[in-house]
Motif scaffolding. Structure first.
Motif, PDB file in Angstrom:
ATOM      1  N   ASP A  68      -4.937   8.435   0.605  1.00 55.21           N
ATOM      2  CA  ASP A  68      -6.213   8.115   1.202  1.00 55.21           C
ATOM      3  C   ASP A  68      -6.807   7.046   0.294  1.00 55.21           C
ATOM      4  O   ASP A  68      -7.345   7.352  -0.752  1.00 55.21           O
ATOM      5  CB  ASP A  68      -7.092   9.371   1.240  1.00 55.21           C
ATOM      6  N   TRP A  69      -6.677   5.789   0.709  1.00 55.83           N
ATOM      7  CA  TRP A  69      -6.907   4.669  -0.201  1.00 55.83           C
ATOM      8  C   TRP A  69      -8.293   4.071  -0.020  1.00 55.83           C
ATOM      9  O   TRP A  69      -8.724   3.810   1.094  1.00 55.83           O
ATOM     10  CB  TRP A  69      -5.838   3.605   0.031  1.00 55.83           C
ATOM     11  N   ASP A  70      -8.994   3.855  -1.123  1.00 64.44           N
ATOM     12  CA  ASP A  70     -10.285   3.174  -1.092  1.00 64.44           C
ATOM     13  C   ASP A  70     -10.088   1.783  -1.661  1.00 64.44           C
ATOM     14  O   ASP A  70      -9.860   1.613  -2.855  1.00 64.44           O
ATOM     15  CB  ASP A  70     -11.308   3.957  -1.919  1.00 64.44           C
ATOM     16  N   ASN A 283      -6.988  -4.088  12.857  1.00 66.96           N
ATOM     17  CA  ASN A 283      -8.295  -3.460  13.077  1.00 66.96           C
ATOM     18  C   ASN A 283      -8.520  -2.278  12.141  1.00 66.96           C
ATOM     19  O   ASN A 283      -9.627  -2.065  11.669  1.00 66.96           O
ATOM     20  CB  ASN A 283      -8.426  -2.992  14.530  1.00 66.96           C
ATOM     21  N   ILE A 284      -7.469  -1.504  11.905  1.00 68.61           N
ATOM     22  CA  ILE A 284      -7.614  -0.367  10.992  1.00 68.61           C
ATOM     23  C   ILE A 284      -7.842  -0.868   9.572  1.00 68.61           C
ATOM     24  O   ILE A 284      -8.703  -0.390   8.853  1.00 68.61           O
ATOM     25  CB  ILE A 284      -6.362   0.538  11.034  1.00 68.61           C
ATOM     26  N   GLU A 288     -11.843  -1.255   9.681  1.00 67.47           N
ATOM     27  CA  GLU A 288     -12.331   0.037   9.192  1.00 67.47           C
ATOM     28  C   GLU A 288     -12.067   0.208   7.703  1.00 67.47           C
ATOM     29  O   GLU A 288     -12.413   1.219   7.124  1.00 67.47           O
ATOM     30  CB  GLU A 288     -11.645   1.164   9.971  1.00 67.47           C
ATOM     31  N   TRP A 289     -11.400  -0.742   7.088  1.00 67.44           N
ATOM     32  CA  TRP A 289     -11.072  -0.682   5.657  1.00 67.44           C
ATOM     33  C   TRP A 289     -10.287   0.561   5.319  1.00 67.44           C
ATOM     34  O   TRP A 289     -10.430   1.133   4.249  1.00 67.44           O
ATOM     35  CB  TRP A 289     -12.332  -0.764   4.801  1.00 67.44           C
ATOM     36  N   ASN A 290      -9.477   1.043   6.250  1.00 67.35           N
ATOM     37  CA  ASN A 290      -8.684   2.243   5.983  1.00 67.35           C
ATOM     38  C   ASN A 290      -7.251   1.818   5.692  1.00 67.35           C
ATOM     39  O   ASN A 290      -6.390   1.821   6.566  1.00 67.35           O
ATOM     40  CB  ASN A 290      -8.744   3.175   7.196  1.00 67.35           C
ATOM     41  N   PHE A 291      -6.994   1.443   4.453  1.00 66.63           N
ATOM     42  CA  PHE A 291      -5.703   0.850   4.140  1.00 66.63           C
ATOM     43  C   PHE A 291      -4.574   1.864   4.091  1.00 66.63           C
ATOM     44  O   PHE A 291      -3.417   1.504   4.268  1.00 66.63           O
ATOM     45  CB  PHE A 291      -5.790   0.038   2.849  1.00 66.63           C
ATOM     46  N   GLY A 292      -4.880   3.122   3.865  1.00 63.09           N
ATOM     47  CA  GLY A 292      -3.841   4.146   3.897  1.00 63.09           C
ATOM     48  C   GLY A 292      -3.208   4.217   5.277  1.00 63.09           C
ATOM     49  O   GLY A 292      -1.990   4.152   5.440  1.00 63.09           O
ATOM     50  N   ARG A 293      -4.077   4.303   6.293  1.00 65.27           N
ATOM     51  CA  ARG A 293      -3.587   4.369   7.669  1.00 65.27           C
ATOM     52  C   ARG A 293      -2.883   3.081   8.060  1.00 65.27           C
ATOM     53  O   ARG A 293      -1.819   3.096   8.690  1.00 65.27           O
ATOM     54  CB  ARG A 293      -4.754   4.592   8.622  1.00 65.27           C
TER      55      ARG A 293
ATOM     56  N   TYR B  84     -16.143  -9.910   0.876  1.00 68.43           N
ATOM     57  CA  TYR B  84     -17.022  -8.999   0.147  1.00 68.43           C
ATOM     58  C   TYR B  84     -16.294  -7.711  -0.236  1.00 68.43           C
ATOM     59  O   TYR B  84     -16.295  -7.297  -1.393  1.00 68.43           O
ATOM     60  CB  TYR B  84     -18.229  -8.676   1.030  1.00 68.43           C
ATOM     61  N   PHE B  85     -15.618  -7.115   0.763  1.00 68.54           N
ATOM     62  CA  PHE B  85     -15.003  -5.816   0.482  1.00 68.54           C
ATOM     63  C   PHE B  85     -13.717  -5.940  -0.311  1.00 68.54           C
ATOM     64  O   PHE B  85     -13.286  -4.993  -0.967  1.00 68.54           O
ATOM     65  CB  PHE B  85     -14.776  -5.046   1.781  1.00 68.54           C
TER      66      PHE B  85
END
Lengths: 361, 424
Positions: A68-70, A283-284, A288-293, B84-85
């Protein structure tokens, strides 16, 4: 210099047949290394670069896909196959897969047929050859985003050129942005526009490599142009066709620019009508910045392409082995003939080993 | 053999990673001195047009001789968002980074990485501007720049053809009220002309949902409540019922919509201040556009931006000082004159330059006064949590599905519920 002078004197007294082990000089060893390692050294820049820009990201993506990557905090925790399970459980994934294959088929098949036809025409004795050949490549030179912008404008639902023309002709307007198949056709049109010319040139090059004698012989035998095309041109093109099919498969499964630019949001349509796998991946990841997915989806796509690639290769092998299908004999006949040839050769060799007048001459 | 091959791969990997480290070290090295009154170079990153012209920035540099400002503009807010992110929490961001309200909820998750705005400045802005950018710890992390107070834009020529009032005072009087008043006017227009009244269900829904305090998520627990919120369902049904007869079904920002702005495909549109430029730009030859000092259901805000100061920057104190100056009422009035960005500072809303501003394209409408009134009418600060963007995006698609006839309202709602439930 000295060593080269020395060596023959040392080896000279040794009795013939029993070879003495020689001391190997540094120069020789170096040249041996040169022979062994230089090729690797010369190709290493590519592989070092590949390791940094290709292999490392691929491996890193695999690591991230289990987490679950931030992105912002650059950290994550290990969660196993959850991301993969999530991706596969989403109806969106299957819709995206369907769209990807649909667009791929709608673009590749007509594109290849058209490319072969145009190449065959360009292969004829026509005026201003170079002009025609360069012209087919121009769409390929255009930036994909520019192509997508122009075509999106044409495929506008209410005021687009295509629908306006259809309505002027008394035909119903096509719902380009709400019907899935219609949107696939529109996107495939953009792909075809861009890639047909490119494939045409490759096929044309292959056609020109076909020996002209074949055609002359066929003409003498009374074969028409059409018969010549199906019996000489097409079979000779097979290896090239396989290359073109494989590259367009990889490109087709990764299609992104065109569906992304197809409407103003770039998210694949209100009902995911033209959501492709890579578009969803984008798009993910970047929506959504959800790099894990996104990483998990990237690996799933990678595996899909591998599978399709393997199927391609199997088909390729079976096609190439019979040398473009020109060999019409069955396997048993071929084996029998090969055996016969072998026997003939052995017989010849036996004849040659017993010196005869004929052989000496 | 295998071993040797492995060792060689390990060596290559080691060389590669070392050189990567060296490269990274190089890029991190160069920087300017910080602190005190020494020379300072401040970078400011914005997008679109904030109205920060070179002349405006030079004013600050003249007053602070030790400060040099470098202004970088991204082409679109999407580019700025990606940048930015990717860099927040690492290095490489400018000393002052502009952000947009649309991605503010995402920024709020990383509020701890941004330098808070000093407490004494908090009274400078409108309440809802401050509230939206205040973290759960009570820190305000963004210096508000502009807002997007909404009025109703209408085509007076089309209104005249439909027998509706055309004067902007009378139109405002007609539209005064809640959403059913607006849709009732739409019914009249459609009955008279047979043509659509507004552009799309999506744009109209956006205006209405921005008046609901906690539309999609519970601000205390972060729990997603969107699918169970009766207000969301009510707006959905109301907008779609009206859309069936009154909408031109043109999704905002589509090519058809841009064409519709000039060819009279619809007669009204919900209109934040910055939309005036969009209309003028897409329909320069149309004479009929005007703006009414009214908005269904009270006030509404759409869009607006903030300046943020990443706390790991090299010149945080100097950057905060500059951000303070850039968002001061006086500077924002100048920015408004430069680029039409409507100020979010309470003092700026009393400024004569702003209040006396008129727009020739919109039939010389006193847009400064109208938008100031509209800004003061905004009473609700909708809570936008981590999933706001995704839920709202799915809702926009649900509305589009009904508008383009792919699904009926009930099926589309059901699909939206499924999609929202899949979020976690």
């Amino acid at each position: 210099m000295t060593s080269t002078l020395e060596r023959p004197t040392r080896s000279a007294p040794a009795p013939a047949g029993a070879r003495q082990p020689r001391r190997i000089g540094f120069g020789q060893r170096r040249s041996a290394w040169d022979l062994k390692f230089s090729p690797y050294l010369y190709i290493s820049p590519f592989f070092i670069l590949f390791a940094i820009t290709g292999l490392f990201p691929i491996a890193y993506t695999a690591v991230i896909s289990f987490m679950d990557w931030d992105l912002v905090r650059n950290s994550g925790h290990f969660i196993g196959f959850d991301q993969y399970a999530w991706v596969l459980s989403q109806p969106k994934f299957w819709v995206a897969l369907r769209n990807t294959f649909s667009i791929f088929l709608l673009s590749s098949v007509p594109q290849l047929i058209l490319a072969i036809f145009i190449a065959a025409m360009l292969d004829q004795n026509i005026r201003a050859k170079t002009f025609w050949r360069m012209s087919v490549l121009i769409p390929y030179v255009m930036a994909p985003v520019a192509v997508a912008l122009i075509f999106s404008n044409m495929f506008g639902d209410q005021y687009g050129v295509v629908n306006t023309t259809l309505q002027n002709l008394g035909l119903p307007a096509v719902p380009w942005h709400s019907d899935a198949l219609a949107s696939h056709v529109a996107i495939a049109t953009m792909v075809n526009f861009r890639w047909t010319g490119y494939n045409t040139l490759i096929l044309l090059a292959a056609m020109q490599a076909i020996p002209r004698e074949f055609y002359e012989a066929a003409t003498v035998d009374g074969a028409g142009k059409v018969r010549q095309f199906f019996s000489i041109t097409l079979p000779s093109l097979k290896p090239t066709l396989i290359f073109v099919i494989i590259t367009s498969t990889i490109g087709g499964l990764q299609i992104f620019d065109e569906p992304r630019m197809y409407d103003q949001y770039g998210t694949g349509g209100a009902d995911n009508q033209w959501l492709t796998v890579t578009l969803w991946l984008y798009n993910i990841g970047w929506g959504e910045w959800n790099f894990g997915r996104a990483a998990a989806l990237a690996w799933i796509l990678f595996l899909i392409i591998l599978v399709i690639g393997a199927i391609n290769m199997l088909v390729t092998r079976s096609l190439v082995r019979d040398e473009g299908g020109r060999d019409q004999r069955s396997r048993r006949e071929r084996r029998a003939q090969a055996r016969a040839a072998q026997q003939r050769l052995e017989a010849d060799a036996a004849r040659l080993s017993t010196p005869t007048k004929e052989a000496r001459r | 053999m295998k071993n040797r091959a492995l060792r060689r791969v390990a060596l290559v990997a080691a060389v590669a990673s070392t050189s990567a480290l060296v490269l990274a070290g190089c890029s991190g090295g160069g920087g300017s001195a910080s602190g005190g009154d020494g020379p300072v170079t401040l970078t400011v990153a914005t997008f679109n047009d904030f109205g920060y012209t070179d002349a405006l920035l030079k004013e600050y540099m003249d007053a602070h001789p030790n400060v040099k400002i470098v202004h970088n503009k991204a082409a679109t807010s999407n580019d700025a968002r990606a940048n930015y992110f990717q860099k927040l929490g690492k290095t490489g961001l400018a000393d002052i980074e502009a952000i947009e309200v649309d991605w503010l909820p995402e920024v709020m998750e990383y509020a701890d990485l941004l330098a808070p705005v000093p407490d004494d400045l908090k009274s400078r802005w409108l309440d809802y501007k401050v509230k939206a950018a205040t973290s759960s710890e009570g820190n305000l992390i963004g210096y508000g720049t502009d807002i997007g107070p909404e009025g109703v834009c209408y085509r007076s020529d089309l209104f005249a053809a439909a027998g509706l009032p055309t004067d902007r005072e009378e139109v405002a009087k007609m539209l005064q009220g809640d959403w059913s008043t607006y849709f009732a006017a739409g019914d009249k227009y459609v009955a008279a002309t047979g043509k659509p009244f507004f552009d799309s269900a999506g744009g109209t829904y956006q205006g209405a949902i921005n008046q609901v305090e906690d539309a999609y998520e519970n601000p205390d627990t972060g729990e997603i409540t969107a699918t169970k919120n009766p207000e969301v369902k009510k707006i959905y049904d109301q907008v779609l019922k009206a859309s069936a007869t009154q909408s031109a079904h043109l999704g905002q920002w589509s090519d058809d919509w841009m064409a519709g702005l000039s060819n009279g495909a619809f007669a009204t549109m919900l209109c934040p201040g910055w939309m005036l430029g969009v209309i003028e730009g897409n329909a320069p030859e149309v004479k009929g556009w005007d703006i009414a000092n009214a908005f269904p259901g009270g006030g509404g805000n759409w869009g607006g931006s903030y300046l943020t100061v990443p706390s790991n920057g090299k010149n945080v104190a100097a950057a905060q000082e500059l951000a303070d100056w850039l968002t001061s009422p006086d500077t924002q009035i100048k920015a408004f004159e430069n680029a039409g960005t409507f100020p979010s500072q309470t003092d700026a809303l009393k400024n004569d330059t702003l209040l006396s501003n008129t727009n020739a394209y919109f039939n010389n409408a006193p847009v400064g006064q109208i938008l100031t009134d509209r800004a003061e009418a905004v009473k609700v600060s909708p809570y936008k949590g981590a999933f706001y963007f995704q839920i709202n995006d799915a809702m926009q698609k649900a509305l589009t599905r009904v508008e383009d006839g792919t699904q009926d309202a009930a099926t589309s709602w059901q699909q939206w519920v499924t999609e929202v439930d899949a979020l976690k």
